[in-house]
Design a protein around this motif. Structure first.
Motif, mmCIF file in Angstrom:
data_model
loop_
_atom_site.group_PDB
_atom_site.id
_atom_site.type_symbol
_atom_site.label_atom_id
_atom_site.label_comp_id
_atom_site.label_asym_id
_atom_site.label_seq_id
_atom_site.Cartn_x
_atom_site.Cartn_y
_atom_site.Cartn_z
ATOM 1 N N ILE A 52 0.852 -1.188 0.000
ATOM 2 C CA ILE A 52 0.000 0.000 0.000
ATOM 3 C C ILE A 52 0.889 1.239 0.000
ATOM 4 N N GLN A 81 -3.153 0.552 -3.833
ATOM 5 C CA GLN A 81 -2.951 -0.805 -3.345
ATOM 6 C C GLN A 81 -2.537 -1.628 -4.556
ATOM 7 N N ASN A 134 -8.663 9.322 1.416
ATOM 8 C CA ASN A 134 -7.707 8.219 1.315
ATOM 9 C C ASN A 134 -7.573 7.766 -0.144
HETATM 10 C C1 LIG Z 1 -6.403 3.870 3.278
HETATM 11 O O1 LIG Z 1 -6.795 2.800 2.428
HETATM 12 C C2 LIG Z 1 -5.964 1.656 2.479
HETATM 13 C C3 LIG Z 1 -6.496 0.638 1.496
HETATM 14 O O2 LIG Z 1 -6.472 1.139 0.208
HETATM 15 C C4 LIG Z 1 -5.973 1.124 3.884
HETATM 16 O O3 LIG Z 1 -5.113 0.010 3.968
HETATM 17 C C5 LIG Z 1 -5.502 2.194 4.849
HETATM 18 O O4 LIG Z 1 -5.572 1.706 6.175
HETATM 19 C C6 LIG Z 1 -6.361 3.426 4.709
HETATM 20 N N1 LIG Z 1 -5.818 4.456 5.584
HETATM 21 C C7 LIG Z 1 -6.571 5.160 6.422
HETATM 22 C C8 LIG Z 1 -5.870 6.163 7.275
HETATM 23 O O5 LIG Z 1 -7.782 4.996 6.497
#
Ligand SMILES: *[C@@H]1O[C@H](CO)[C@@H](O)[C@H](O)[C@H]1NC(C)=O
Ligand SMILES: *[C@@H]1O[C@H](CO)[C@@H](O)[C@H](O)[C@H]1NC(C)=O
Length: 303
Positions: free
Chosen positions: A38, A99, A95
């Protein structure tokens, strides 16, 4: 003159506030153990929070690898980064993390560009490759040392038996013990060479198997040496049972470790190997003790 200054000033102020800012880390590491990677990209000051107003673009070495267009609600990933995707449901929270499969994620700099209506911003995320040893260095040493120590102790026992109990050692027995002992020694050395500290790989895993699995031979060999020397005593049986339990522990530990990229049951396997070596040591001390207490060499029972 004045209107121009005002326009410039206004432009700077608005331009400043029109920037999206990010609060995610700029350096991430992947190891051999990551299946997915990620690349974080988190906008901290989205205002509209509507997918329709958003546009996301990820670039690697200046080439677009992934785009998402909120107006059409469409995304596109380039051929080299087919697995790339973002969690669309989290996009309105800011976000835009990418990925992707670890095999697609080549180390280097990635740029995340996010646009929300007329505001935009970008962040560069560096993906680094980090080598990790399969087992901890200390564990590596113990995994190799214990079996090798046990084998050396076996050869010590073999020395005592062939010197002190010559009459009990038929040449077939001696040759059989030598062949089995040499075979075990070679297999474990080959295993140790394959197992050399490094990242988790089929080579390492086979090395570990070659080190641990054949150590059961030590139980059999020690049994043969005991019976050749002075027959089974309660103490000898105890030593053999201890050694076999050590072997069981080592094999259970091995089965829990061998398919794990970051194994947690190393200590279990290592205690098993330690017990095997300890039982071999006890056997040697015991044989030496019995041998030095026997003034006359007992006649052979078996023939
Ligand atoms: C943002 O999205 C990713 C998956 O694409 C996830 O793993 C990650 O925890 C998310 N981060 C937050 C801060 O929500
Ligand atoms: C790789 O995996 C580790 C452990 O699960 C995780 O902390 C790390 O964030 C991952 N690396 C990337 C680049 O996703």
């Amino acid at each position: 003159m004045w209107p121009l200054v005002a326009v410039l000033l206004l432009g700077t102020v608005c331009g400043g506030s029109a920037q999206l800012t990010f609060n995610s880390t700029r350096i991430v590491e992947k190891t051999i153990c990551n299946e997915t990677v990620i690349l974080p990209c988190i906008v901290s000051n989205l205002e509209l929070r509507k997918l329709k107003a958003m546009y996301v673009k990820w670039k690697h070495k200046g080439k677009e690898i992934f785009t998402f267009d909120g107006v059409d609600n469409k995304f596109n990933s380039s051929d080299d980064f087919k697995s790339a995707t973002i969690a669309f449901s989290h996009l309105t929270e800011g976000n835009a993390s990418l990925q992707l499969k670890a095999s697609d994620a080549v180390p280097g700099n990635y740029t995340c560009e996010v646009t929300e209506s007329n505001r935009e911003g970008e962040i560069i995320v560096e993906l680094r490759y980090h080598m990790v040893s399969w087992f901890h260095p200390k564990e590596n040493i113990l995994i190799v040392i214990f079996p090798i120590l046990a084998i050396l102790l076996f050869w010590g026992q073999f020395g005592i038996v062939t010197l002190k109990y010559k009459s009990n050692c038929t040449s077939e027995k001696t040759i059989g013990l030598i062949i089995a002992g040499l075979f075990l020694t070679v297999v474990v050395i080959v295993g140790a060479v394959l197992f050399v500290p490094g990242e988790y790989s089929v080579k390492n895993a086979s090395g570990l198997g070659l080190i641990v699995i054949p150590t059961v031979t030590l139980v059999v060999l020690q049994y043969c040496l005991f019976t050749t020397a002075f027959g089974m005593t309660l103490f000898a049986i105890g030593i053999l049972i201890l050694q076999f339990l050590g072997y069981i522990l080592a094999v259970i530990g091995l089965s829990l470790c061998i398919t794990e990229c970051s194994p947690t049951q190393g200590p279990l396997m290592i205690s098993g190997l330690g017990i095997i070596a300890l039982a071999e040591l006890l056997g040697l001390v015991y044989m030496k003790f019995v041998a030095s207490n026997q003034k006359t060499i007992p006649p052979s029972r078996s023939n």
